[in-house]
Write an enzyme that holds these catalytic residues in place. Structure first.
Site, PDB file in Angstrom:
ATOM      1  N   GLN A   1       0.807  -1.222   0.000  1.00 31.87           N
ATOM      2  CA  GLN A   1       0.000   0.000   0.000  1.00 31.87           C
ATOM      3  C   GLN A   1       0.838   1.269   0.000  1.00 31.87           C
ATOM      4  O   GLN A   1       0.292   2.372  -0.026  1.00 31.87           O
ATOM      5  CB  GLN A   1      -0.924   0.005   1.225  1.00 31.87           C
ATOM      6  CG  GLN A   1      -1.946  -1.105   1.229  1.00 31.87           C
ATOM      7  CD  GLN A   1      -2.793  -1.128   2.493  1.00 31.87           C
ATOM      8  OE1 GLN A   1      -2.738  -0.225   3.325  1.00 31.87           O
ATOM      9  NE2 GLN A   1      -3.594  -2.176   2.656  1.00 31.87           N
TER      10      GLN A   1
ATOM     11  N   TYR B   1     -11.371   9.645  18.467  1.00 25.78           N
ATOM     12  CA  TYR B   1     -12.355   8.942  17.651  1.00 25.78           C
ATOM     13  C   TYR B   1     -12.323   7.426  17.840  1.00 25.78           C
ATOM     14  O   TYR B   1     -12.970   6.701  17.104  1.00 25.78           O
ATOM     15  CB  TYR B   1     -12.209   9.375  16.191  1.00 25.78           C
ATOM     16  CG  TYR B   1     -12.687  10.798  16.023  1.00 25.78           C
ATOM     17  CD1 TYR B   1     -13.984  11.071  15.640  1.00 25.78           C
ATOM     18  CD2 TYR B   1     -11.857  11.870  16.360  1.00 25.78           C
ATOM     19  CE1 TYR B   1     -14.452  12.374  15.563  1.00 25.78           C
ATOM     20  CE2 TYR B   1     -12.309  13.181  16.285  1.00 25.78           C
ATOM     21  CZ  TYR B   1     -13.606  13.426  15.887  1.00 25.78           C
ATOM     22  OH  TYR B   1     -14.075  14.720  15.824  1.00 25.78           O
TER      23      TYR B   1
ATOM     24  N   HIS C   1      -1.464   0.961   5.684  1.00 25.27           N
ATOM     25  CA  HIS C   1      -2.125   2.019   6.475  1.00 25.27           C
ATOM     26  C   HIS C   1      -1.245   3.259   6.652  1.00 25.27           C
ATOM     27  O   HIS C   1      -0.917   3.670   7.753  1.00 25.27           O
ATOM     28  CB  HIS C   1      -2.569   1.475   7.835  1.00 25.27           C
ATOM     29  CG  HIS C   1      -3.663   0.471   7.754  1.00 25.27           C
ATOM     30  ND1 HIS C   1      -4.420   0.112   8.841  1.00 25.27           N
ATOM     31  CD2 HIS C   1      -4.146  -0.252   6.709  1.00 25.27           C
ATOM     32  CE1 HIS C   1      -5.318  -0.801   8.473  1.00 25.27           C
ATOM     33  NE2 HIS C   1      -5.157  -1.043   7.179  1.00 25.27           N
TER      34      HIS C   1
ATOM     35  N   GLU D   1     -15.908   4.332   8.427  1.00 21.59           N
ATOM     36  CA  GLU D   1     -16.487   5.457   9.166  1.00 21.59           C
ATOM     37  C   GLU D   1     -16.416   6.773   8.393  1.00 21.59           C
ATOM     38  O   GLU D   1     -15.443   7.035   7.678  1.00 21.59           O
ATOM     39  CB  GLU D   1     -15.735   5.668  10.487  1.00 21.59           C
ATOM     40  CG  GLU D   1     -15.870   4.557  11.482  1.00 21.59           C
ATOM     41  CD  GLU D   1     -15.179   4.879  12.794  1.00 21.59           C
ATOM     42  OE1 GLU D   1     -15.221   4.027  13.698  1.00 21.59           O
ATOM     43  OE2 GLU D   1     -14.596   5.988  12.927  1.00 21.59           O
TER      44      GLU D   1
ATOM     45  N   TYR E   1     -10.294  -9.110  10.680  1.00 16.55           N
ATOM     46  CA  TYR E   1     -10.344  -9.813   9.398  1.00 16.55           C
ATOM     47  C   TYR E   1     -10.305 -11.323   9.597  1.00 16.55           C
ATOM     48  O   TYR E   1     -10.901 -12.080   8.823  1.00 16.55           O
ATOM     49  CB  TYR E   1      -9.191  -9.365   8.496  1.00 16.55           C
ATOM     50  CG  TYR E   1      -9.496  -8.081   7.776  1.00 16.55           C
ATOM     51  CD1 TYR E   1     -10.313  -8.073   6.654  1.00 16.55           C
ATOM     52  CD2 TYR E   1      -8.992  -6.869   8.231  1.00 16.55           C
ATOM     53  CE1 TYR E   1     -10.620  -6.902   5.998  1.00 16.55           C
ATOM     54  CE2 TYR E   1      -9.283  -5.684   7.582  1.00 16.55           C
ATOM     55  CZ  TYR E   1     -10.100  -5.702   6.463  1.00 16.55           C
ATOM     56  OH  TYR E   1     -10.397  -4.522   5.821  1.00 16.55           O
TER      57      TYR E   1
END
Length: 414
Positions: A122, A290, A187, A280, A301
Site C-alpha cells: 500500500q 475517535y 495504512h 467510518e 479480518y
C-alpha cells in the site's frame, strides 16, 4: 509520451454500468439498492448503531443518467488527483510518478524531482494538492511512504514548485515525518486538506495496521492514527493543544484515513477504513478522540472481536455514519458545481471494494440518505469536482484510469 482520450463506444448510464457489473460478476452491483439491504457483519456479534440513521440510511430517490468517458487508461495504481487552474489534472501513481493529464487525454512524461518512495504493497506516492495561489506560486504538496532503512518507513509530507516547463519539481523539501517509523507496508493514510486560513494543512494518518502499532493510535506522543495540523510551508506544529500530546496533533484514535474534505459547514470531514466492516465518516473537531482501536464497528479480518468488542466508550466519539459490510471507502469531496443542481452539499466518496461513487445527503451534520452511482466503474480511489461541475475519478488498479462522469445527453442517444 501522450495518450488520447478514448470515449466509450456508447456513454454508460447508471443502468448500463450496473448491467456491465453484473456481467462481470461484481457482487452487489447488479441491484442498485443491495448496498442497503445486506445484513451487516456487526450483527454477528450483536453490534447496533448508537443512534438512528448512523448506518444504512434510506436510499435516495430520483434516478439520474450519468455518462462516463475514459480520459486516460493504463495508469499504474493512481492515488492522488488535483485540478490545475487551467482545467488539467495532476495525477500521482503509487510507484512514485506524477503526471499532468489534459481533458483531451494528453498525458505528460513523469515529472522529475520527487523523493524516493517505498512502493511496497500500500506504500508509494499518495496525495497531491495544489496551492490556492498556484497560478503565482506554482507550489504543490504531496504525501508518500518514506523509506527509513531496515525495512521501516513512515508517511511524510513534502512540498515543491512545479517548473515553468512542467518537467520537474524545484525547491523540494520534506516538511514533516510521521513517528515512529515502522516495518509495515500498510495504512499510511494520507490525505491533505487546507485549513480555511490557507496557511495550514491537515493531514490524516494511518496507524500502520499491525496489532502492535495500531495501539499507538491512542498514544498522544505518537502520530500513528492521528490527524495533524501544520504550517503548510514550514511544517511547524499547529495542533489542537491537547494536554500531554505532540503539538501537531489535532485529533486521535483513527485507523486508516482515506478521504478528507472541508464541508459546507466549514468543518473538516474525514473517512477511514474500518476492520472487517465499520468504515467510518467522521466530523472532525479539535482535540477529540475517535476511538480506534478501543471502540469500533466491525470485526477482525480473521474473525472475532476487536479488543473488547466495544462500540462506545465515554470520552470517545461516535462516527457520524458507518458502513457494515464495508465498501472500502476512499477519497471524498463535497459537491459544489453546477452540473448536478440537486447534489449541492452532498458528500461524494469513492468506493474501492464497491466499485462506485457513494453519495450521501447531509442535514444538520447527519446522513439522511445514500445513493450509489457508476456502479462497476472500478476501484474508485479519488473523486473530485471539475471546474465545469462534472466529476473526475481515478481507479486504483494496475491498469487504472482517469474517468470523467457527466450528465448523459437527454436526446435519447445516451
Amino acid at each position: 509520451m501522450t495518450r488520447t482520450a478514448r470515449p466509450l463506444p456508447k456513454p454508460r448510464t447508471i443502468s448500463s454500468a450496473i448491467a456491465l457489473a453484473a456481467s462481470l460478476g461484481l457482487a452487489g452491483a447488479a441491484v442498485a439498492q443491495d448496498f442497503n439491504e445486506v445484513a451487516p457483519h456487526g450483527a454477528e456479534v450483536g453490534q447496533t448503531p448508537a443512534f438512528e440513521g448512523q448506518t444504512r440510511a434510506p436510499v435516495l430517490e430520483g434516478d439520474v443518467d450519468l455518462a462516463q468517458e475514459i480520459i486516460v487508461e493504463g495508469l499504474e495504481h493512481p492515488w492522488g488527483l488535483a485540478e490545475l487552474p487551467d482545467g488539467r489534472w495532476l495525477v500521482s501513481e503509487r510507484p512514485g510518478r506524477l503526471r499532468i493529464i489534459t481533458t483531451e487525454g494528453e498525458m505528460s512524461e513523469p515529472i522529475e524531482g520527487l523523493p524516493e518512495v517505498d512502493a511496497r504493497d500500500q506504500g508509494g506516492l499518495h496525495e497531491i494538492v495544489v496551492a490556492p495561489d498556484f497560478e503565482e506560486s506554482r507550489r504543490i504538496w504531496w504525501t508518500y511512504a518514506e523509506p527509513r532503512g531496515n525495512d521501516e518507513n513512515g508517511t511524510a509530507v513534502a512540498t515543491g514548485v512545479l517548473s515553468e516547463d512542467e518537467t520537474s519539481l524545484e525547491e523540494v523539501e520534506r516538511i514533516w515525518q510521521q513517528q515512529p517509523a515502522w516495518a509495515s507496508t500498510k495504512h499510511f493514510g494520507a490525505r491533505i486538506v487546507f485549513d480555511e486560513d490557507g496557511e495550514h494543512i491537515f493531514v490524516g494518518l494511518g496507524e500502520r495496521s499491525d496489532p502492535e502499532p495500531r495501539e499507538y493510535a491512542q498514544d498522544p506522543q505518537s502520530t500513528l492514527g492521528k490527524i495533524i495540523r501544520i504550517n503548510a510551508l514550514t511544517g511547524e506544529a499547529a495542533g489542537a493543544g491537547i494536554e500531554g500530546a505532540l503539538p501537531e496533533i489535532w485529533s486521535m484514535g483513527h485507523r486508516n484515513i482515506q478521504g478528507a474534505a472541508m464541508g459546507p459547514d466549514g468543518v473538516l470531514w474525514m473517512n477511514e477504513h474500518g476492520p472487517r466492516g465499520g468504515d467510518e465518516l467522521n466530523r472532525i473537531e479539535a482535540g477529540l478522540n475517535y476511538g480506534w482501536p478501543v471502540i469500533t464497528y466491525g470485526l477482525e479480518y480473521a474473525g472475532g472481536e476487536v479488543n473488547e468488542g466495544l462500540t462506545a466508550q465515554e470520552g470517545m466519539e461516535q462516527p457520524v455514519y458507518y458502513w457494515d459490510p464495508s465498501p472500502a471507502i476512499s477519497g471524498m469531496t463535497f459537491y459544489d458545481g453546477e452540473m448536478f443542481a440537486d447534489w449541492q452539499g452532498d458528500a461524494l466518496i469513492g468506493g474501492l471494494q464497491s466499485n462506485d461513487i457513494i453519495r450521501l445527503r447531509m442535514e444538520d451534520g447527519q446522513v439522511v440518505g445514500e445513493a450509489r452511482h457508476v456502479q462497476g466503474v472500478g476501484r474508485v480511489r479519488q473523486v473530485q469536482v471539475a471546474s465545469d461541475g462534472a466529476l473526475m475519478l481515478i481507479t486504483d488498479e494496475e491498469e487504472g484510469a482517469l474517468v470523467r462522469v457527466s450528465l448523459a445527453e437527454e436526446d435519447g442517444d445516451a
